[in-house]
Scaffold this motif. Structure first.
Motif, PDB file in Angstrom:
ATOM      1  N   GLY A 154      -4.526  -7.251  -8.269  1.00  0.00           N
ATOM      2  CA  GLY A 154      -3.248  -7.152  -7.878  1.00  0.00           C
ATOM      3  C   GLY A 154      -2.290  -6.018  -8.068  1.00  0.00           C
ATOM      4  N   GLY A 155      -3.135  -5.220  -8.894  1.00  0.00           N
ATOM      5  CA  GLY A 155      -1.923  -4.223  -8.735  1.00  0.00           C
ATOM      6  C   GLY A 155      -0.708  -4.374 -10.356  1.00  0.00           C
ATOM      7  N   SER A 156      -0.020  -3.326 -10.221  1.00  0.00           N
ATOM      8  CA  SER A 156       0.964  -3.945 -11.588  1.00  0.00           C
ATOM      9  C   SER A 156       2.638  -4.299 -10.884  1.00  0.00           C
ATOM     10  CB  SER A 156       1.058  -2.684 -11.990  1.00  0.00           C
ATOM     11  OG  SER A 156       1.278  -1.505 -11.745  1.00  0.00           O
ATOM     12  N   PRO A 157       2.503  -5.282 -10.304  1.00  0.00           N
ATOM     13  CA  PRO A 157       3.614  -5.395  -9.718  1.00  0.00           C
ATOM     14  C   PRO A 157       4.357  -5.945 -10.834  1.00  0.00           C
ATOM     15  CG  PRO A 157       2.547  -7.107  -8.764  1.00  0.00           C
ATOM     16  CD  PRO A 157       1.541  -6.163  -9.531  1.00  0.00           C
ATOM     17  N   VAL A 166     -17.892   1.266 -10.412  1.00  0.00           N
ATOM     18  CA  VAL A 166     -16.760   0.426 -11.011  1.00  0.00           C
ATOM     19  C   VAL A 166     -16.824   0.806  -9.082  1.00  0.00           C
ATOM     20  CG1 VAL A 166     -14.309   0.312 -11.637  1.00  0.00           C
ATOM     21  CG2 VAL A 166     -16.138   0.832 -13.228  1.00  0.00           C
ATOM     22  N   TRP A 167     -15.643  -0.393  -8.689  1.00  0.00           N
ATOM     23  CA  TRP A 167     -15.034  -0.972  -7.124  1.00  0.00           C
ATOM     24  C   TRP A 167     -13.980  -1.134  -7.564  1.00  0.00           C
ATOM     25  CZ3 TRP A 167     -19.817  -0.821  -8.069  1.00  0.00           C
ATOM     26  CH2 TRP A 167     -21.322   0.339  -6.729  1.00  0.00           C
ATOM     27  N   VAL A 168     -12.651  -0.850  -7.058  1.00  0.00           N
ATOM     28  CA  VAL A 168     -11.663  -1.087  -6.736  1.00  0.00           C
ATOM     29  C   VAL A 168     -11.410  -1.591  -5.226  1.00  0.00           C
ATOM     30  CG1 VAL A 168      -9.188  -0.568  -7.407  1.00  0.00           C
ATOM     31  CG2 VAL A 168     -11.248   0.575  -8.615  1.00  0.00           C
ATOM     32  N   ALA A 169     -10.555  -3.030  -5.322  1.00  0.00           N
ATOM     33  CA  ALA A 169     -10.146  -3.343  -3.611  1.00  0.00           C
ATOM     34  C   ALA A 169      -8.939  -3.893  -4.054  1.00  0.00           C
ATOM     35  CB  ALA A 169     -11.112  -4.529  -3.792  1.00  0.00           C
ATOM     36  N   GLY A 170      -8.253  -4.294  -2.597  1.00  0.00           N
ATOM     37  CA  GLY A 170      -6.447  -4.722  -3.268  1.00  0.00           C
ATOM     38  C   GLY A 170      -5.841  -3.481  -3.605  1.00  0.00           C
ATOM     39  N   ALA A 224       2.223  -1.630   4.589  1.00  0.00           N
ATOM     40  CA  ALA A 224       1.703  -2.133   5.709  1.00  0.00           C
ATOM     41  C   ALA A 224       1.075  -2.945   5.245  1.00  0.00           C
ATOM     42  CB  ALA A 224      -0.334  -1.078   5.859  1.00  0.00           C
ATOM     43  N   SER A 225      -0.071  -3.260   6.043  1.00  0.00           N
ATOM     44  CA  SER A 225      -0.311  -5.273   5.519  1.00  0.00           C
ATOM     45  C   SER A 225      -1.248  -5.017   3.698  1.00  0.00           C
ATOM     46  CB  SER A 225      -0.897  -5.575   6.183  1.00  0.00           C
ATOM     47  OG  SER A 225      -1.643  -7.264   5.830  1.00  0.00           O
ATOM     48  N   GLY A 226      -0.754  -5.642   3.106  1.00  0.00           N
ATOM     49  CA  GLY A 226      -1.165  -5.394   1.621  1.00  0.00           C
ATOM     50  C   GLY A 226      -2.358  -6.457   1.762  1.00  0.00           C
ATOM     51  N   LEU A 227      -2.403  -7.197   2.623  1.00  0.00           N
ATOM     52  CA  LEU A 227      -3.707  -9.079   2.817  1.00  0.00           C
ATOM     53  C   LEU A 227      -4.602  -8.603   3.503  1.00  0.00           C
ATOM     54  CD1 LEU A 227      -1.471 -12.116   4.213  1.00  0.00           C
ATOM     55  CD2 LEU A 227      -2.941 -11.281   1.257  1.00  0.00           C
ATOM     56  N   GLY A 249     -11.984  -5.492  -0.042  1.00  0.00           N
ATOM     57  CA  GLY A 249     -12.868  -6.125  -0.116  1.00  0.00           C
ATOM     58  C   GLY A 249     -14.362  -6.221  -0.033  1.00  0.00           C
ATOM     59  N   LEU A 250     -14.312  -6.017   1.153  1.00  0.00           N
ATOM     60  CA  LEU A 250     -15.558  -6.448   2.000  1.00  0.00           C
ATOM     61  C   LEU A 250     -16.535  -4.867   2.110  1.00  0.00           C
ATOM     62  CD1 LEU A 250     -15.048  -7.859   5.635  1.00  0.00           C
ATOM     63  CD2 LEU A 250     -16.025  -9.484   3.927  1.00  0.00           C
TER      64      LEU A 250
END
Ligand code: FAD
Length: 321
Positions: free
Chosen positions: A127-130, A286-290, A302-305, A312-313
């Protein structure tokens, strides 16, 4: 969201999966969100709105989103609106608790409050680093409480390349509020206000963008990361304003029946992160998603979801292929 999606899809494709969640509950910021998973109708509009993003990753999200939404529907995620409220975007609105429950069911056992070194192949989706960005810049947090950039750090340690950006997706908030008020309390009417900082300067000339994400970032750059919205009597009558004013925490009357409302910049997710390819791959194993992956919304909003769902898919399918 992205980690649950990757786990659910990988299990569907026959993989054994471990899901490690740092928090005390599953769902991350997705659970707190409005649940609108969307894209721009037109790809050229996506490019215009987010000119700093990587066109090939934007194309991936844009092209795959509609099928991905159908996949979520097949998992039993409850749709509450079949389209968005804006003519230039399209997508679906899900009920966030039902969406989370459907993904949790499909993702299998989730180890909560998990620590330790995950093994390869690894999908990083933290989820990033908010939380860290907000702490460093003295801003409010408007995200889940656990996203501090851990996944980005881990991916970089394992050979991924960083994609630096100071940008974030955020909102003007009236002050600290409980997480269940993150949506309702957002002061999303800056376009109707005179926008003034604590030095009395108008700091945002011109019209904010439709999402007001540019305005949230401009507020973050003011002294104390805060500002005032000055509203005249006519602006106060507008439903977009009237619905949000009850959440105001600090106000001052203005001559002629107007009001000034204190607003603070709050961070929902960061745009910097890890560089990925169209399979969400960042390094060997290593894969990175979201939103741990950078390079999609940069320069706009743009939509984070949507980013979490599609990456993710893509990660699960790449690992399983
Ligand atoms: C109030 C609000 C409204 C929003 N509305 C919308 C909307 O309508 N439409 C939209 O597109 N976006 C919306 N968003 C943004 C959206 O929720 C995020 O962009 C999206 O959830 C990002 O997905 P993600 O999987 O990257 O992160 P998250 O969904 O936040 O998931 C990250 C997960 O990683 C976990 N984690 C963190 N560190 C670790 C670690 N070291 N180890 C293990 N787990 C870890 C977190 O606890 C969390 O569960 C909204 C957000 C908020 C807060």
């Amino acid at each position: 969201m992205a980690g649950l999606v990757a786990a659910a899809r990988a299990r569907e494709l026959g993989a054994d999966v471990r899901v490690l969640e740092k928090g005390s509950r599953a769902g991350g910021s997705m659970l707190l969100s409005s649940g609108v998973i969307w894209r721009y109708c037109d790809f050229e509009e996506f490019r215009r709105q987010c000119p700093g993003g990587d066109p090939s990753l934007q194309r991936l999200v844009w092209e795959r989103l509609d099928d991905a939404l159908d996949w979520l529907g097949r998992l039993g995620a409850p749709v509450v609106e079949r389209d968005t409220e804006r003519a230039f975007t399209t997508g679906r609105r899900f009920e966030p608790r039902g969406l989370t429950a459907a993904l949790v069911r499909a993702a299998g056992t989730i180890e909560l409050a998990a620590t330790g070194e995950p093994e390869a192949p690894l999908v990083v989706a933290t989820g990033g680093s908010p939380v860290r960005l907000a702490r460093e810049r003295g801003l409010l947090v408007r995200s889940n409480a656990w996203s501090e950039g851990d996944g980005i750090g881990l991916a970089l340690q394992r050979g991924a390349e960083a994609l630096a950006s100071d940008e974030f997706y955020g909102r003007a908030m009236p002050g600290p509020v409980p997480e269940e008020q993150f949506v309702a309390a957002s002061q999303l009417y800056g376009r109707f206000a005179r926008r003034v900082n604590d030095l009395g300067e108008e700091f945002f000339p011109g019209e904010p963008s439709w999402s007001e994400n540019d305005l949230a970032q401009a507020i973050a750059a003011q002294p104390g990361g805060r500002a005032w919205y000055e509203l005249d009597a006519a602006a106060l009558e507008r439903p977009e304003v009237a619905d949000r004013i009850p959440f105001a925490q600090e106000t001052e009357p203005l001559p002629g029946g107007g009001l000034r409302v204190r607003v603070h910049a709050a961070v929902t997710h960061t745009y910097g992160g890890v560089k990925v390819d169209e399979r969400a791959r960042a390094a060997d194993g290593v894969w990175v998603a979201g939103v741990d992956a950078g390079g999609i919304s940069n320069g706009g909003y743009a939509s984070g979801l949507a980013q979490a769902l599609v990456l993710g898919l893509a990660a699960a399918e790449s690992i399983s292929s």
